[in-house]
Design an enzyme around this catalytic site. Structure first.
Site, PDB file in Angstrom:
ATOM      1  N   ASP A 123      -2.465  49.315  -6.466  1.00 38.66           N
ATOM      2  CA  ASP A 123      -3.578  49.131  -5.517  1.00 38.66           C
ATOM      3  C   ASP A 123      -4.321  50.425  -5.188  1.00 38.66           C
ATOM      4  OD1 ASP A 123      -2.982  46.444  -5.338  1.00 38.66           O
ATOM      5  OD2 ASP A 123      -1.783  46.647  -3.509  1.00 38.66           O
TER       6      ASP A 123
ATOM      7  N   LYS B  27      -5.719  47.049   3.376  1.00 39.14           N
ATOM      8  CA  LYS B  27      -6.424  45.940   2.708  1.00 39.14           C
ATOM      9  C   LYS B  27      -5.746  44.620   3.008  1.00 39.14           C
ATOM     10  CE  LYS B  27      -3.334  44.864  -0.670  1.00 39.14           C
ATOM     11  NZ  LYS B  27      -2.418  43.806  -0.496  1.00 39.14           N
TER      12      LYS B  27
END
Ligand code: ATP
Length: 293
Positions: free
Chosen positions: A143, A18
């Protein structure tokens, strides 16, 4: 090396990295965790996680000799957590092909953990929703919940409150990773000692993102952790400036760094910029990717 008594089946999942289109910190909770407000975006750079069932052993093999293959690896943590939560019999042999740079601000470990959760769901034929997996994910790291589904999302709380956003249109992304690791824990610790910080406005950025036009939203992109990591590693600012001067429509540090990404509407411009970065004096590893739903 294998100590498997019996291998039944095999499932392979991609664990995508990401980037943060925006990252702000709202405060610190009494338990020490930071409240964040981030726009997360999956990119097409990925590790590969392959799972096979075993009779009970939990084994991890990894092609990166510098990563731990014991219970400190998030892959094994994820496998143990989902096995416990759903009282699954047996164990897993996990093979991890590592491509995402480690401690780079790209959530590689979190992506691997989420991929293991998805792989177990498939391997065991479990009727679990992404939301169910996220309940396990949030016990593994901030995350990991985002990485279960990926795409484009607003991430709040300590990373577990996710609001999906419309997919970003295909944009070319150049990832430039100076070849040194940065400890997320150390960056957050140093952040707590700063005062007079200018914060990005993530709500405004979220509104502007809907236009899907880089020139509209680029001026609102910001990462509050640049205030910490750039003074520690001025190379990061150099890379940002270099990308902006060489065709990027926007550039920002991802996560706690040190990876810097450039967004390009024009993939040819990205390739030209990539060449120029590679000609620089051995500063970094570069990956060309695209945003990925
Ligand atoms: P984030 O952006 O979520 O802070 P990061 O990209 O900065 O993460 P990671 O690459 O996820 O950092 O790894 C950080 C630490 O986690 C490393 O020190 C590493 O030893 C440990 N770790 C455990 N499992 C993994 C894994 N599967 N892949 C990468 N790192 C792992």
């Amino acid at each position: 090396m294998t100590t498997l008594k019996q291998v039944k089946e095999k499932v392979t999942e991609k664990a995508r990295a990401k980037i943060n289109i925006g990252l702000d910190i709202k405060g610190k909770r009494p338990d020490g965790y930071h409240e964040v407000c981030m726009i997360m975006q999956t990119v097409s750079l990925y590790d590969t996680v392959t799972l096979e069932k075993t009779e009970g052993e939990m084994i991890l093999e990894c092609d990166d000799p510098y990563l731990p293959t014991d219970e400190n690896n998030l892959c094994l943590k994820a496998a143990v957590a989902i096995k416990k939560k759903y009282e699954l019999p047996g164990g897993y042999k996990i093979s991890l092909k590592k491509r995402i740079p480690v401690a780079a601000g790209l959530a590689g470990g979190s992506a691997d953990a989420a991929a293991v959760l998805r792989a177990v769901r498939k391997l065991e034929g479990l009727r679990l929703t992404d939301r169910d997996l996220c309940r396990v994910a949030k016990t593994l790291g901030a995350d990991v919940s985002f990485c279960v589904r990926g795409g484009t999302a607003l991430s709040e709380g300590i990373g577990e409150l996710l609001t999906p956003l419309p997919d970003m249109e295909e944009v070319s992304v150049l990832l430039v990773n100076p070849d040194f690791p940065v400890s997320t824990a150390e960056v957050y610790k140093a952040y707590d000692e700063l005062s007079d910080i200018v914060h990005p406005d993530i709500n405004l950025l979220t509104d502007k993102l809907i236009s899907n036009d880089i020139t509209e939203f680029a001026p609102y992109m910001g990462n509050v952790l640049e205030n910490v990591t750039i003074p520690m590693h001025p190379e990061i600012q150099f890379i940002k400036d270099f990308l902006n001067e060489n065709g990027a429509d926007a550039s920002l540090m991802s996560g706690s760094g040190p990876t810097v990404f450039g967004l390009f509407r024009d993939p040819e411009k990205m390739e030209e910029c990539k060449k120029k970065v590679k000609e620089l004096d051995g500063i970094a590893t570069v990956f060309s990717t695209v945003v990925s739903p």
